[in-house]
Motif scaffolding. Structure first.
Motif, PDB file in Angstrom:
ATOM      1  N   THR A   6       0.836  -1.198   0.000  1.00 42.35           N
ATOM      2  CA  THR A   6       0.000   0.000   0.000  1.00 42.35           C
ATOM      3  C   THR A   6       0.873   1.250   0.000  1.00 42.35           C
ATOM      4  N   GLU A  55     -12.136  -8.628   3.944  1.00 41.68           N
ATOM      5  CA  GLU A  55     -12.426  -7.551   4.898  1.00 41.68           C
ATOM      6  C   GLU A  55     -11.288  -7.375   5.905  1.00 41.68           C
ATOM      7  N   VAL A  59      -9.395  -4.533   3.275  1.00 39.62           N
ATOM      8  CA  VAL A  59     -10.183  -3.318   3.482  1.00 39.62           C
ATOM      9  C   VAL A  59      -9.350  -2.200   4.128  1.00 39.62           C
ATOM     10  N   PRO A  60      -8.488  -2.480   5.110  1.00 39.51           N
ATOM     11  CA  PRO A  60      -7.661  -1.386   5.648  1.00 39.51           C
ATOM     12  C   PRO A  60      -6.764  -0.752   4.582  1.00 39.51           C
ATOM     13  N   ASP A  62      -7.424  -0.696   1.261  1.00 36.08           N
ATOM     14  CA  ASP A  62      -8.335   0.040   0.376  1.00 36.08           C
ATOM     15  C   ASP A  62      -8.738   1.375   1.003  1.00 36.08           C
ATOM     16  N   THR A  63      -8.987   1.362   2.300  1.00 42.72           N
ATOM     17  CA  THR A  63      -9.398   2.578   3.002  1.00 42.72           C
ATOM     18  C   THR A  63      -8.296   3.628   2.929  1.00 42.72           C
ATOM     19  N   ARG A  64      -7.061   3.225   3.182  1.00 40.71           N
ATOM     20  CA  ARG A  64      -5.929   4.171   3.088  1.00 40.71           C
ATOM     21  C   ARG A  64      -5.812   4.750   1.689  1.00 40.71           C
ATOM     22  N   CYS A  66      -8.235   4.969  -0.633  1.00 39.02           N
ATOM     23  CA  CYS A  66      -9.393   5.830  -0.910  1.00 39.02           C
ATOM     24  C   CYS A  66      -9.210   7.223  -0.324  1.00 39.02           C
ATOM     25  N   GLU A  67      -8.557   7.313   0.815  1.00 38.81           N
ATOM     26  CA  GLU A  67      -8.347   8.607   1.475  1.00 38.81           C
ATOM     27  C   GLU A  67      -7.480   9.554   0.652  1.00 38.81           C
ATOM     28  N   ASN A  91     -17.753   0.757   2.811  1.00 41.49           N
ATOM     29  CA  ASN A  91     -16.599   1.672   2.843  1.00 41.49           C
ATOM     30  C   ASN A  91     -17.084   3.095   2.550  1.00 41.49           C
ATOM     31  N   GLY A  93     -15.531   5.844   2.282  1.00 46.51           N
ATOM     32  CA  GLY A  93     -14.658   6.635   1.424  1.00 46.51           C
ATOM     33  C   GLY A  93     -14.761   6.282  -0.041  1.00 46.51           C
ATOM     34  N   LEU A  94     -15.338   5.144  -0.350  1.00 48.30           N
ATOM     35  CA  LEU A  94     -15.459   4.700  -1.730  1.00 48.30           C
ATOM     36  C   LEU A  94     -16.658   5.381  -2.372  1.00 48.30           C
TER      37      LEU A  94
END
Length: 155
Positions: A6, A55, A59-60, A62-64, A66-67, A91, A93-94
């Motif tokens: 990431t 998940e 997902v963590p 993807d979240t970073r 997306c931010e 999510n 942020g998506l």
């Protein structure tokens, strides 16, 4: 390892942004313009995971990612969407989900449509790929046009 991947991905995004100016204050993807930055991320490999593993592990990440964008879009395929749909919908942020139908090798359309309807009820949905004329009618009639983009090849 996933955190390191990431980090590398985010470093590449930062470099790409330094070389790519915005167009009229925004970015284009899938023929759609949005203000600010559009980021397409993907979860194609999720077809090899369970929903719980996706998940827990991804997902963590993807979240970073997306931010880092004003308008992040998740790209996936019909083969993976059932596995990731709930996590993507949850999510915050998506901003949109793009699904390739993978016609003719993807899952049967009858299996795909209910998941597309579930996404369409919660998030903007972009559907790409091929479908039969009957399947296109089912998409057109079975999905809410608000927040919907169909970029289809009809066979």
């Amino acid at each position: 390892f996933l955190e390191a991947c990431t980090d590398v991905f985010l470093a590449a995004i930062k470099r790409w942004r330094s070389l790519s100016p915005l167009f009229e204050g925004g970015t284009c993807k899938f023929g759609i313009w949005a203000p600010g930055t559009i980021g397409q991320i993907q979860c194609d490999g999720a077809a090899l995971l369970s929903p719980d593993l996706y998940e827990t592990l991804l997902v963590p990440c993807d979240t970073r990612i997306c931010e880092q964008f004003d308008f992040p879009i998740m790209h996936t395929h019909g083969s993976a969407i059932k596995i990731v749909a709930d996590a993507l919908i949850a999510n915050p942020g998506l901003r949109a989900i793009q699904v390739s139908t993978d016609y003719p090798a993807g899952p049967p359309f009858a299996d795909l449509l209910p998941t597309l309807q579930k996404i369409n009820a919660e998030k903007p949905l972009i559907v790409t790929g091929g479908v039969s004329q009957d399947e296109f009618r089912q998409l057109k009639d079975g999905l809410d046009p608000r927040g919907l983009c169909l970029l289809m090849e009809v066979y």
